[in-house]
Design an enzyme around this catalytic site. Structure first.
Site, PDB file in Angstrom:
ATOM      1  N   HIS A   1      21.280  70.375  75.787  1.00  0.00           N
ATOM      2  CA  HIS A   1      22.176  70.267  76.943  1.00  0.00           C
ATOM      3  C   HIS A   1      21.361  70.221  78.235  1.00  0.00           C
ATOM      4  CE1 HIS A   1      25.872  70.525  79.252  1.00  0.00           C
ATOM      5  NE2 HIS A   1      25.194  71.321  80.069  1.00  0.00           N
TER       6      HIS A   1
ATOM      7  N   HIS B   1      24.562  55.185  80.023  1.00  0.00           N
ATOM      8  CA  HIS B   1      25.476  54.150  79.554  1.00  0.00           C
ATOM      9  C   HIS B   1      24.646  52.892  79.306  1.00  0.00           C
ATOM     10  CE1 HIS B   1      29.293  56.096  81.091  1.00  0.00           C
ATOM     11  NE2 HIS B   1      28.420  56.693  81.880  1.00  0.00           N
TER      12      HIS B   1
ATOM     13  N   HIS C   1      23.672  61.518  80.190  1.00  0.00           N
ATOM     14  CA  HIS C   1      23.931  60.383  79.300  1.00  0.00           C
ATOM     15  C   HIS C   1      23.617  59.092  80.021  1.00  0.00           C
ATOM     16  CE1 HIS C   1      27.689  61.452  81.375  1.00  0.00           C
ATOM     17  NE2 HIS C   1      28.008  60.171  81.361  1.00  0.00           N
TER      18      HIS C   1
ATOM     19  N   ASN D   1      25.249  57.989  85.781  1.00  0.00           N
ATOM     20  CA  ASN D   1      26.037  58.518  86.881  1.00  0.00           C
ATOM     21  C   ASN D   1      25.594  59.954  87.101  1.00  0.00           C
ATOM     22  OD1 ASN D   1      27.547  56.125  87.051  1.00  0.00           O
ATOM     23  ND2 ASN D   1      28.932  56.815  85.437  1.00  0.00           N
TER      24      ASN D   1
ATOM     25  N   CYS E   1      27.944  68.228  73.758  1.00  0.00           N
ATOM     26  CA  CYS E   1      27.328  69.196  72.830  1.00  0.00           C
ATOM     27  C   CYS E   1      28.176  69.291  71.566  1.00  0.00           C
ATOM     28  CB  CYS E   1      27.181  70.560  73.497  1.00  0.00           C
ATOM     29  SG  CYS E   1      25.798  70.664  74.661  1.00  0.00           S
TER      30      CYS E   1
ATOM     31  N   CYS F   1      29.907  72.007  76.074  1.00  0.00           N
ATOM     32  CA  CYS F   1      30.448  70.788  76.700  1.00  0.00           C
ATOM     33  C   CYS F   1      30.833  69.768  75.611  1.00  0.00           C
ATOM     34  CB  CYS F   1      29.454  70.202  77.705  1.00  0.00           C
ATOM     35  SG  CYS F   1      28.227  69.085  77.011  1.00  0.00           S
TER      36      CYS F   1
ATOM     37  N   ASP G   1      30.923  54.477  73.362  1.00  0.00           N
ATOM     38  CA  ASP G   1      31.823  55.091  74.344  1.00  0.00           C
ATOM     39  C   ASP G   1      33.269  54.899  73.878  1.00  0.00           C
ATOM     40  OD1 ASP G   1      31.484  55.808  77.668  1.00  0.00           O
ATOM     41  OD2 ASP G   1      33.491  55.374  76.885  1.00  0.00           O
TER      42      ASP G   1
ATOM     43  N   HIS H   1      26.662  66.364  81.032  1.00  0.00           N
ATOM     44  CA  HIS H   1      25.604  66.387  80.004  1.00  0.00           C
ATOM     45  C   HIS H   1      24.935  65.026  80.147  1.00  0.00           C
ATOM     46  CE1 HIS H   1      24.333  67.476  75.630  1.00  0.00           C
ATOM     47  NE2 HIS H   1      23.686  66.351  75.945  1.00  0.00           N
TER      48      HIS H   1
ATOM     49  N   GLY I   1      29.800  59.572  90.326  1.00  0.00           N
ATOM     50  CA  GLY I   1      30.941  59.407  89.423  1.00  0.00           C
ATOM     51  C   GLY I   1      30.745  60.057  88.060  1.00  0.00           C
TER      52      GLY I   1
END
Ligand code: AMP
Length: 118
Positions: A44, A97, A95, A82, A5, A2, A28, A93, A88
């Protein structure tokens, strides 16, 4: 492999903030706030829903250290995960924010998507 990764392996470049053996924080590419950081496990893991609690136990202090490193521990920030389609999630993977650097508004529901049976 991904996209996140590939960021971990260095196959895709990132604007890195910090890392340790297990986690990585980077900016980001499409920031939604003056500070918009993504914090990921190097392992992962597809989403938050499938994240083992022991990963979160170690990820929590890493996230707190990132906030300190960029000064958001003083001014405040929002953490968002998300999860899945309605959440959304676009990159499968795990994460977090981390958004900050301005006062944040609370987001809205997409119109006409309310599931009345939940
Ligand atoms: P989500 O919608 O929660 O899955 O968020 C995925 C996030 O990954 C979005 O905010 C994207 O802007 C961000 N993103 C995608 N590709 C990259 C990249 N190569 N480097 C940094 N951020 C990225």
């Amino acid at each position: 492999m991904c996209i996140f990764c590939k960021i971990v392996t260095g196959d895709i470049p990132s604007n890195k903030i910090d890392e340790n053996d297990e986690f990585l924080a980077f900016h980001d590419i499409n920031p939604k706030a003056p500070v918009h950081i993504l914090i990921i496990p190097k392992q992962h893991i597809e989403n938050f829903q499938s994240t083992p609690p022991e990963v979160m136990a170690k990820m929590t202090p890493f996230i707190q250290e990132i906030a300190k490193k960029v000064g958001l521990d003083q001014t405040g920030y929002r953490l968002i995960v998300n999860n899945g389609e309605d959440g959304g999630q676009e990159v499968m993977h795990l994460h977090f924010h981390m958004l900050g650097g301005a006062k944040l508004k609370w987001p809205h529901l997409a119109p006409d998507t309310v599931k009345k049976n939940i």
